[in-house]
Enzyme design. Structure first.
Site, mmCIF file in Angstrom:
data_model
loop_
_atom_site.group_PDB
_atom_site.id
_atom_site.type_symbol
_atom_site.label_atom_id
_atom_site.label_comp_id
_atom_site.label_asym_id
_atom_site.label_seq_id
_atom_site.Cartn_x
_atom_site.Cartn_y
_atom_site.Cartn_z
ATOM 1 C CG ASP A 11 -0.327 0.183 2.535
ATOM 2 O OD1 ASP A 11 0.916 0.282 2.596
ATOM 3 O OD2 ASP A 11 -1.060 0.239 3.547
ATOM 4 C CB CYS A 68 0.911 -2.539 4.660
ATOM 5 S SG CYS A 68 0.659 -3.550 6.123
ATOM 6 C CB THR A 70 2.187 -2.799 10.961
ATOM 7 O OG1 THR A 70 0.971 -3.214 10.307
ATOM 8 C CG2 THR A 70 1.941 -1.499 11.719
ATOM 9 C CG HIS A 101 9.610 -24.841 12.040
ATOM 10 N ND1 HIS A 101 9.607 -24.809 13.416
ATOM 11 C CD2 HIS A 101 10.799 -25.394 11.678
ATOM 12 C CE1 HIS A 101 10.745 -25.321 13.880
ATOM 13 N NE2 HIS A 101 11.493 -25.674 12.838
ATOM 14 C CG HIS A 136 8.316 -28.717 10.750
ATOM 15 N ND1 HIS A 136 8.043 -28.174 11.988
ATOM 16 C CD2 HIS A 136 9.598 -29.183 10.819
ATOM 17 C CE1 HIS A 136 9.102 -28.284 12.763
ATOM 18 N NE2 HIS A 136 10.066 -28.895 12.082
HETATM 19 C C1 RB5 Z 1 -1.909 2.598 6.593
HETATM 20 O O1 RB5 Z 1 -1.983 3.778 7.301
HETATM 21 C C2 RB5 Z 1 -1.685 1.442 7.539
HETATM 22 O O2 RB5 Z 1 -2.825 1.227 8.314
HETATM 23 C C3 RB5 Z 1 -1.324 0.175 6.779
HETATM 24 O O3 RB5 Z 1 -0.220 0.410 5.983
HETATM 25 C C4 RB5 Z 1 -0.974 -1.032 7.626
HETATM 26 O O4 RB5 Z 1 -0.013 -0.731 8.584
HETATM 27 C C5 RB5 Z 1 -2.111 -1.790 8.151
HETATM 28 O O5 RB5 Z 1 -1.965 -2.869 8.767
#
Ligand code: RB5
Length: 153
Positions: A11, A68, A70, A101, A136
């Site tokens: 994203d 993304c 996180t 695994h 596994h």
């Molecule tokens: C975008 O702001 C953020 O929410 C997205 O990139 C991600 O971290 C969501 O899990």
């Protein structure tokens, strides 16, 4: 195993790291299919996770990498596609275990969590580590059984 084609997607919160990762992979002679996004305009991570996951699930690409902010939202999205085992990794130990695994076929990374150096280390380990199979394999089969139980078509 030789890696043929790697699907990649992110994203807006992951597109800068995605560009670095594409350069890194191409520098290693690997072929990459980029599913976007490629600008800072706000988009929805499930759309990009789904595109990469479907390419891997249909075997159009052998493995996938998704990014993304996180790595959480896009990995959850990928894991809704049958046959996908997306692993969110923040270090190379997790990357190694996710292959040995869990036979992860998609790697998820958070651009707001790791920098390019750590990301490259994670990717290198993830791509070169093989699934161990054996006990596994039985456990991964059980993951597929859960999926089959809830598939409606
Ligand atoms: C975008 O702001 C953020 O929410 C997205 O990139 C991600 O971290 C969501 O899990």
């Amino acid at each position: 195993m030789e890696i043929n084609l790697i699907a990649i997607g992110s994203d807006h919160a992951g597109y800068l790291l995605k560009a670095d990762i594409i350069k890194f992979l191409e520098g290693k002679g690997l072929e990459v299919k980029d599913f976007g996004t490629n600008c800072p305009d706000s988009v929805d991570y499930p759309d990009y996770g789904q595109a990469v996951a479907e390419a891997v699930s249909k075997k159009e690409c052998e493995k996938g990498i998704v990014i993304c902010g996180t790595g959480i939202g896009i990995s959850i999205s990928c894991n809704k596609v049958p046959g996908i085992r997306a692993a969110l990794c923040t270090d190379s130990y997790m990357a190694k275990m996710s292959r040995q695994h869990n036979n992860a076929n998609i790697l998820a990374i958070g651009e707001r969590v790791v920098g390019p150096g750590v990301a490259f280390d994670i990717i290198e380990t993830w791509l070169e580590t093989e699934f161990l199979g054996g006990r596994h394999g039985c456990r991964v089969d059980k993951i597929s059984d859960i999926e089959k139980k809830y598939l409606t078509k």
